[in-house]
Write an enzyme that holds these catalytic residues in place. Structure first.
Site, PDB file in Angstrom:
ATOM      1  CE  LYS A 102      -3.804   1.893  10.555  1.00  8.50           C
ATOM      2  NZ  LYS A 102      -4.538   1.031   9.604  1.00  8.50           N
TER       3      LYS A 102
ATOM      4  CD  GLU B 136      -0.824   0.647   3.679  1.00  7.57           C
ATOM      5  OE1 GLU B 136      -1.006   1.859   3.535  1.00  7.57           O
ATOM      6  OE2 GLU B 136      -1.137  -0.001   4.695  1.00  7.57           O
TER       7      GLU B 136
END
Length: 780
Positions: free
Chosen positions: A192, A48
């Site tokens: 996360k 990404e």
């Protein structure tokens, strides 16, 4: 061998719930290294760019991206860093493009791209870093099976129902839903740590996404630390098992991905515990100051605050886990590709043919046909048969006009691979505007990967493939075209030897007798013998229309053998030809050399035309008309007489009943011979409507001009003529008498011209947008 903007993209992976639109290459570029890897079945790992655009400061972001690519390469895989540059989706970035994302001229001008942002970003020519969700979409689109990143998005804290059943924030990352749509293995260090891990796992379970802990235990990692306090159902530390999970999903036709949660390396475990304290404090502060309720602004604020509280140690740990995940992603991709190679006809990645240096491969075989060639087909009889070349086109287009100093050397440009061959292009164009299964392409293919590509891609277009037949010990036809910076054809090399040695004549005769089509189209790649035999057969079986489409000046005269063997004074042996002006001149010259104009049958036919002085005067008036009434600067139709076009066309009418001459930006000229019963009999020359005519007792001769339609954005010219012929052929099947009146002729030629313009503005040999003409043609 490197390809870019490959039209083979039409057969790549499913895009969410629907298939790719074949016009995708207008907005997407695959880096040559990545495209070569996909073409040759090498392992590829997607990366990404949000970490570049929004995750790290410059130059750390730039260096980190290069480091991740190097780590992927060290495993034997090819990295594909994905981003958006000026509205173009890039699967694989070069150094300059990466620099543009990492260090933009205008700070803050690069946007964060999730699923919802893709279309606006492309349409507004934005620069963007792709999040997990967007990267998953593009990876799946390109057939990339593994994507390595840092942390997955998830359910944010507060994204749950409170006791009063009111959702506190509804902040759930789009990454989770995308894993249900994209068959890609996502390698990350869990989600996360600022997120609600428990509810994220519950949500993934609801979505049916496999979550696998990539380590010795089932403990789900918490990004900076290997322990979150939550367990998942499965764990493995083997890249081959992880690859097998993805491959099993593929075998079962499952379209969801899988999450491989990798713990941070042991070296950073201690630091992770301290960072987690900083995470908890940052989250508490965000709730107190209201940042937690501000959607996408929350994550950047939290990450920045965590960095401040951890005094930079979170940055070092973040880099470490990213690099570790890139390594593991590469290892899984390598193992996955091994599984693919064990299957002889796997279609996980693009199939682009490469020829071996020696004899044709005996290992790569074409997939078994659903119906035996030339047996009674479940598709039924076709009303339009197209005979000739099905080929793979390799096109090269220069970025800029080459100077004399560039001769003998390479110049920058685009190289693309697509399906081609005049007959195949005509068949596709006809197929797009015709009823289902009514068009059949009859062409030989070789026992090689190009042949496999042609078969598979044709099926994906919805075209019939029961007319493609295997010619052993021959290569599939290939055409290599060189175009200038404007898309004009400069030169090319065509390897069509298979057409000379294939038993096309036998196959064509068998199919014509079996299917009794209304129209038979032959391209100029067919030998003189094939054209002559098929022409005679069509005449004997009462098939209304036969037409030969030249492909080059050299081949354009092959039709004349059929003229020699089937000519009579009362009728033209060939119903239609569609040359350009140069090909018309060559046909005329060779006919003269062969003394065809000296035959008694010819002079009898020509005398029957009884061309009058009135006709010649009308023709003179027409030649003075403007090419475009609205734009006198484009010149007049003087070329009708100055270049002898009108004279040559009329003199060839004893051989060819209808001659449709493609004159480029000057439009189309139709010269034809009608019998006394047609609607033209009641017409007279009409210069305003751009046609002149001559009546005799036995024939009506018409010569008509149709101005070219405007072309706003020329891309290439290689398939425009084929699209014209394909749509014209389909119109003649659906309305066999279309040329018998001025009104229907105008409608049909306009449809064919519209098809030509659509392809001129398309990067494909045949524009997919031709399908939009289907309804209009059915109403003619």
């Amino acid at each position: 061998m490197l390809f870019r903007n490959s039209r083979a993209l039409q057969r790549l992976s499913k895009f969410s719930r629907g298939y790719l639109d074949s016009s995708l290459t207008r907005i997407l570029d695959i880096h040559p290294e990545v495209l070569d890897a996909l073409a040759t079945k090498k392992p590829v790992v997607a990366l990404e760019t949000t970490l570049v655009t929004h995750g790290f400061p410059y130059p750390t972001n730039y260096d980190l991206s290069n480091s991740l690519e190097s780590i992927v390469r060290s495993t034997g895989a090819v990295p594909a860093t994905i981003g958006i540059i000026e509205g173009r989706i890039k699967i694989g970035l070069d150094e300059a493009e990466l620099e543009e994302l990492a260090n933009p001229e205008i700070p803050g001008s690069v946007v964060k791209i999730s699923r919802r942002d893709i279309a606006p970003a492309v349409s507004m020519r934005a620069f963007g870093g792709t999040t997990c969700s967007a990267t998953l979409i593009f990876a799946a689109l390109a057939g990339i099976k593994v994507f390595a990143t840092g942390g997955l998005g998830g359910v944010h804290r507060g994204g749950e129902l409170c006791k009063c059943t009111i959702v506190m924030s509804m902040d759930i990352s789009a990454d989770l839903q995308e894993l249900t749509r994209c068959p890609v293995g996502l390698v990350s260090s869990g989600v996360k740590s600022i997120l609600d891990i428990g509810r994220t796992l519950e949500y993934l379970e609801t979505l049916g996404v496999p979550v696998v802990s990539y380590g010795p235990t089932k403990e789900f990692p918490a990004f900076f630390t290997p322990k979150s306090g939550f367990e998942v159902p499965w764990n493995t530390d083997s890249p081959s098992i992880a690859a097998n999970i993805l491959y099993t999903q593929k075998q079962l036709g499952m379209q969801n991905g899988a999450l491989f949660a990798v713990p941070i390396p042991d070296k950073y475990e201690a630091a992770g515990a301290e960072i987690q304290l900083a995470v908890d404090q940052a989250v508490a502060e965000s709730e107190a100051n209201g940042i937690s309720t501000r959607g996408k602004e929350a994550t950047p604020w939290l990450l920045n605050r965590i960095g401040e509280l951890s005094k930079g140690s979170s940055l070092e740990s973040n880099v470490a886990l990213l690099e570790n995940n890139a390594r593991i992603g590469g290892e899984i991709a390598v193992e996955y590709q091994k599984l693919v190679e064990e299957q002889p006809h796997s279609s996980d990645s693009m199939t682009v043919g490469f020829r071996p240096i020696s004899k044709p491969s005996t290992q790569l075989r074409l997939p078994a046909s659903k119906t035996p060639p030339f047996a009674a087909s479940e598709n039924g009889n076709a009303s339009l048969l197209v005979l000739g070349a099905a080929a793979v086109d390799i096109s090269a287009k220069a970025f800029e006009a080459a100077s004399n100093s560039a001769l003998g050397s390479t110049v920058p440009g685009n190289i693309s691979v697509s399906l081609g061959g005049v007959a195949r292009n005509i068949a596709e164009a006809s197929h797009r505007v015709s009823p289902k299964n009514s068009v059949l392409l009859v062409s030989p293919i070789g026992d090689d990967s190009f042949g496999q590509l042609l078969t598979q891609e044709s099926e994906k277009h919805g075209m019939r493939t029961d007319g493609l037949f295997l010619q052993k010990d021959q290569w599939t036809a290939v055409c290599n075209m060189i175009m200038d910076s404007q898309g004009g054809l400069t030169t090319g090399i065509a390897d069509m030897a298979i057409l000379e040695k294939a038993q096309l004549e036998i196959k064509a005769i068998e199919l014509i007798k079996q299917m009794k089509p209304t129209v038979v189209v032959m391209d100029g790649n067919c030998s003189s013998e094939v054209i002559s035999t098929v022409a005679g057969l069509c005449t004997r079986h009462g098939i209304k229309v036969l037409r030969s489409e030249p492909t080059s000046v050299v081949k354009s005269t092959r039709i004349l053998k059929a003229v020699e063997t089937t000519m009579s004074s009362s009728t033209s042996p060939i119903d239609f030809i569609s040359p350009n002006l140069i090909e018309l001149q060559e046909i005329f010259a060779v006919a003269n050399e062969k003394d065809l104009f000296a035959k008694p049958e010819y002079w009898t036919a020509l005398d029957n035309f009884s061309l009058t002085s009135r006709y010649r005067m009308d023709l003179e008036h027409l030649s003075r008309a403007n090419v475009f009434d609205e734009d006198p600067s484009k010149g007049t139709l003087s070329f009708l007489l100055d270049q002898g076009l009108a004279q040559m066309a009329v003199k060839l009418l004893p051989f060819f009943r209808h001659i449709v001459i493609k004159c480029g930006d000057k439009g189309v000229i139709v010269a034809m011979r009608q019998n006394p019963t047609s609607a033209w009999r009641s017409e007279q020359s009409n210069i305003k409507r751009r046609y002149v005519m001559n009546h005799s007792d036995t024939d009506t001769i018409i010569l008509s001009h149709f101005p070219a339609l405007p072309v706003k954005d020329l891309v290439n010219v290689t398939g425009a003529g084929d699209s014209f012929v394909g749509v014209l052929s389909s119109c003649l099947v659906q309305q066999p008498n279309a040329f018998n009146s001025q009104k229907s002729l105008t409608q049909v030629i306009e449809m064919a011209q519209r098809a030509s313009v659509l392809t001129l503005c398309s990067p494909f040999a045949v524009s997919p947008e031709l399908s939009n003409l289907k309804r209009s043609i059915s109403r003619l």
